[in-house]
Design a protein around this motif. Structure first.
Motif, mmCIF file in Angstrom:
data_model
loop_
_atom_site.group_PDB
_atom_site.id
_atom_site.type_symbol
_atom_site.label_atom_id
_atom_site.label_comp_id
_atom_site.label_asym_id
_atom_site.label_seq_id
_atom_site.Cartn_x
_atom_site.Cartn_y
_atom_site.Cartn_z
ATOM 1 N N SER A 133 0.849 -1.194 0.000
ATOM 2 C CA SER A 133 0.000 0.000 0.000
ATOM 3 C C SER A 133 0.883 1.242 0.000
ATOM 4 C CB SER A 133 -0.960 0.013 1.185
ATOM 5 O OG SER A 133 -2.020 0.921 0.917
ATOM 6 N N GLY A 134 0.307 2.355 -0.356
ATOM 7 C CA GLY A 134 1.077 3.595 -0.417
ATOM 8 C C GLY A 134 0.347 4.762 0.212
ATOM 9 N N VAL A 135 1.139 5.756 0.608
ATOM 10 C CA VAL A 135 0.581 7.004 1.126
ATOM 11 C C VAL A 135 1.329 8.150 0.440
ATOM 12 C CG1 VAL A 135 0.351 8.468 3.179
ATOM 13 C CG2 VAL A 135 -0.091 6.021 3.364
ATOM 14 N N GLN A 136 0.595 9.166 0.017
ATOM 15 C CA GLN A 136 1.235 10.299 -0.654
ATOM 16 C C GLN A 136 1.889 11.229 0.356
ATOM 17 O OE1 GLN A 136 -0.841 12.321 -3.937
ATOM 18 N NE2 GLN A 136 -2.630 11.208 -3.242
ATOM 19 N N PRO A 137 3.131 11.658 0.072
ATOM 20 C CA PRO A 137 3.779 12.606 0.982
ATOM 21 C C PRO A 137 3.350 14.042 0.661
ATOM 22 C CG PRO A 137 5.309 11.947 -0.729
ATOM 23 C CD PRO A 137 4.021 11.225 -1.010
ATOM 24 N N THR A 138 2.086 14.328 0.937
ATOM 25 C CA THR A 138 1.572 15.661 0.609
ATOM 26 C C THR A 138 1.241 16.451 1.881
ATOM 27 O OG1 THR A 138 -0.445 14.404 0.065
ATOM 28 C CG2 THR A 138 0.738 15.351 -1.755
ATOM 29 N N CYS A 181 4.804 2.020 0.740
ATOM 30 C CA CYS A 181 5.500 2.918 -0.174
ATOM 31 C C CYS A 181 5.074 4.373 0.052
ATOM 32 C CB CYS A 181 5.144 2.484 -1.604
ATOM 33 S SG CYS A 181 6.039 3.338 -2.877
ATOM 34 N N VAL A 182 6.074 5.258 0.088
ATOM 35 C CA VAL A 182 5.796 6.691 0.145
ATOM 36 C C VAL A 182 5.690 7.128 -1.318
ATOM 37 C CG1 VAL A 182 6.649 8.925 0.927
ATOM 38 C CG2 VAL A 182 7.183 6.858 2.264
ATOM 39 N N VAL A 183 4.467 7.350 -1.778
ATOM 40 C CA VAL A 183 4.256 7.499 -3.224
ATOM 41 C C VAL A 183 4.487 8.943 -3.686
ATOM 42 C CG1 VAL A 183 2.940 5.381 -3.629
ATOM 43 C CG2 VAL A 183 1.734 7.388 -2.827
ATOM 44 N N ASP A 184 5.767 9.280 -3.789
ATOM 45 C CA ASP A 184 6.113 10.655 -4.157
ATOM 46 C C ASP A 184 5.833 10.959 -5.627
ATOM 47 O OD1 ASP A 184 8.199 8.988 -4.881
ATOM 48 O OD2 ASP A 184 9.758 10.076 -3.800
ATOM 49 N N LEU A 185 5.848 9.924 -6.490
ATOM 50 C CA LEU A 185 5.494 10.183 -7.904
ATOM 51 C C LEU A 185 4.013 10.543 -8.006
ATOM 52 C CD1 LEU A 185 7.312 7.187 -9.675
ATOM 53 C CD2 LEU A 185 8.052 9.564 -9.685
ATOM 54 N N VAL A 192 -0.048 16.916 -8.599
ATOM 55 C CA VAL A 192 -0.351 18.348 -8.420
ATOM 56 C C VAL A 192 0.942 19.003 -7.901
ATOM 57 C CG1 VAL A 192 -2.854 18.215 -8.031
ATOM 58 C CG2 VAL A 192 -1.329 17.922 -6.104
ATOM 59 N N PHE A 193 1.164 20.271 -8.213
ATOM 60 C CA PHE A 193 2.461 20.884 -7.942
ATOM 61 C C PHE A 193 2.853 20.782 -6.460
ATOM 62 C CE2 PHE A 193 5.264 24.311 -6.648
ATOM 63 C CZ PHE A 193 6.331 24.076 -7.511
ATOM 64 N N GLN A 194 4.090 20.379 -6.234
ATOM 65 C CA GLN A 194 4.628 20.328 -4.864
ATOM 66 C C GLN A 194 5.884 21.185 -4.802
ATOM 67 O OE1 GLN A 194 3.055 18.483 -2.435
ATOM 68 N NE2 GLN A 194 1.601 17.826 -4.004
ATOM 69 N N ASP A 195 5.978 22.003 -3.781
ATOM 70 C CA ASP A 195 7.217 22.733 -3.548
ATOM 71 C C ASP A 195 8.289 21.699 -3.167
ATOM 72 O OD1 ASP A 195 8.260 25.682 -2.405
ATOM 73 O OD2 ASP A 195 9.160 23.924 -1.475
ATOM 74 N N LEU A 212 8.155 18.896 -0.268
ATOM 75 C CA LEU A 212 8.039 17.478 -0.634
ATOM 76 C C LEU A 212 9.078 16.659 0.128
ATOM 77 C CD1 LEU A 212 6.669 15.291 -2.371
ATOM 78 C CD2 LEU A 212 8.305 15.778 -4.170
ATOM 79 N N ARG A 213 10.308 17.186 0.151
ATOM 80 C CA ARG A 213 11.375 16.458 0.859
ATOM 81 C C ARG A 213 10.988 16.261 2.328
ATOM 82 N NH1 ARG A 213 16.064 19.324 -1.330
ATOM 83 N NH2 ARG A 213 15.234 18.557 -3.286
ATOM 84 N N ASN A 214 10.503 17.327 2.950
ATOM 85 C CA ASN A 214 10.111 17.214 4.371
ATOM 86 C C ASN A 214 8.934 16.256 4.548
ATOM 87 O OD1 ASN A 214 12.024 18.968 5.317
ATOM 88 N ND2 ASN A 214 10.726 20.771 5.018
#
Ligand code: AQP
Length: 333
Positions: free
Chosen positions: A7-12, A41-45, A50-53, A57-59
């Motif tokens: 499973s994944g979670v978005q790092p937003t 999974c940390v689903v950074d893709l 939507v635009f991420q600073d 995003l890194r934090n």
């Protein structure tokens, strides 16, 4: 035989009680079963649809890993990694986008909700997001995918893509067709301000959600201000049909206490909301504050969080690379 969980979670940012009760709580339970193999999974893709600073995003990637660990996922037993570091995900997403049909994607309600009225201006990534999600899951031969209710439709699409690929290339079982693991009850936690709207990271009002990093007084204040209705507490589940805010708050209480909705209704039947809200604040504080404290502690240990991701990435890469090589052979590359 144990399950292969993915499973994944978005790092937003702003991970909230909905993410916890709908997904992460279940991740922890599944990962505690020795028979299961779990990949989180940390689903950074997915996040950049939507635009991420970049700095945020890194934090947020660090914060998501910290949340997994603080909630009880043991990085020694489960693989935790970020999606962008395993290039097979992007590659598989392209290949599967040649399998998925436009008509299937056109039905996805989350795209319609997220793109809003101006869908011409939404990114192509936001539209094809469920194909990337299918790639994530299928690369690891996952058998079960624990998600919140909002992801049910995407998982059905993933199953369709797996079946079509297997059929197109006359393969029986190359892609495992995964089962969703969605909790029967309380699988969709709603906003504290609107019982018809999903609790969400991107809601502009912080009062709409309990963040997993909230402090005790913030939680108490948000529950005090949570929307209710002028009637006394309900005395039967039928009464909740039209009382969305009451239903949501009772659901949160039940889920955190591991009670059935009926048991919670009986406990508070006929009482006033202020008495219930005090008890509700207490159960949220008891569960969330220790997680919040642990997240903050872990965020001061960036090196440890990086090590978790590096180790997870190596393990995930090994599995995914093998699968993508087989896909190449099947396709005739
Ligand atoms: N309100 C919710 N109730 C139950 N489960 C939820 N999930 C999300 N919101 C709720 C589940 O949490 C997991 C991780 O979600 P995600 O981070 O990948 O993205 P999302 O579903 O898009 O989350 P948000 O909060 O709604 O983000 P925004 O505001 O950016 O759209 C998933 O399993 C999801 O089902």
């Amino acid at each position: 035989m144990g399950k292969k969980i993915f499973s994944g979670v978005q790092p937003t940012g702003n991970l909230h009680l909905g993410n916890y009760l709908g997904a992460i709580k279940n991740f922890v339970k599944l990962s505690n079963d020795k028979n299961n193999q779990c990949i989180f999974c940390v689903v950074d893709l997915h996040a950049i649809t939507v635009f991420q600073d970049p700095k945020d995003l890194r934090n947020n990637i660090c914060e998501t890993v910290a949340t997994f660990v603080a909630s009880g996922i043991d990085p020694k037993k489960s693989i935790i990694f970020n999606q962008s570091q395993v290039s097979a995900h992007s590659e598989a997403a392209w290949i599967l986008s040649c399998i998925a049909r436009m008509g299937w994607l056109n039905r996805m309600t989350q795209f319609k909700e997220k793109a809003g009225k101006d869908k011409e201006k939404a990114s192509i990534g936001l539209y094809s997001y469920p194909v990337l999600m299918a790639a994530d899951i299928l690369l690891y031969d996952s058998t079960h995918v624990p998600v919140g209710d909002d992801q049910k439709q995407h998982l059905e699409l993933c199953r369709d893509i797996a079946q079509k690929f297997n059929n197109d290339f006359h393969l029986n079982d190359f892609f495992k067709v995964p089962e969703p693991l969605i909790q029967n009850q309380f699988s969709r936690i709603m906003s504290l301000k609107d019982g018809l709207k999903k609790m969400s990271k991107s809601d502009s009002s912080d009062l709409s959600r309990i963040n997993l990093t909230d402090k005790k007084d913030e939680i108490i204040n948000k529950i005090k201000k949570a929307k209710t209705d002028p009637m006394p507490m309900p005395s039967s589940p039928e009464e909740l049909e039209k009382r969305h805010e009451a239903k949501n708050l009772l659901g949160i209480y039940s889920s955190l206490s591991d009670y059935t909705l009926e048991k919670t209704i009986n406990e508070f039947s006929g009482k006033n909301f202020s008495e219930f809200k005090e008890k509700l604040s207490q159960v949220i504080v008891d569960k969330i504050v220790p997680i919040s404290v642990e997240i903050k502690k872990l965020l001061d240990e960036k090196k440890y969080l990086d090590e978790i991701l590096l180790d997870g990435c190596k393990k995930a890469n090994e599995i995914a690379t093998k699968k993508i090589k087989k896909i190449h052979e099947i396709l005739g590359f």
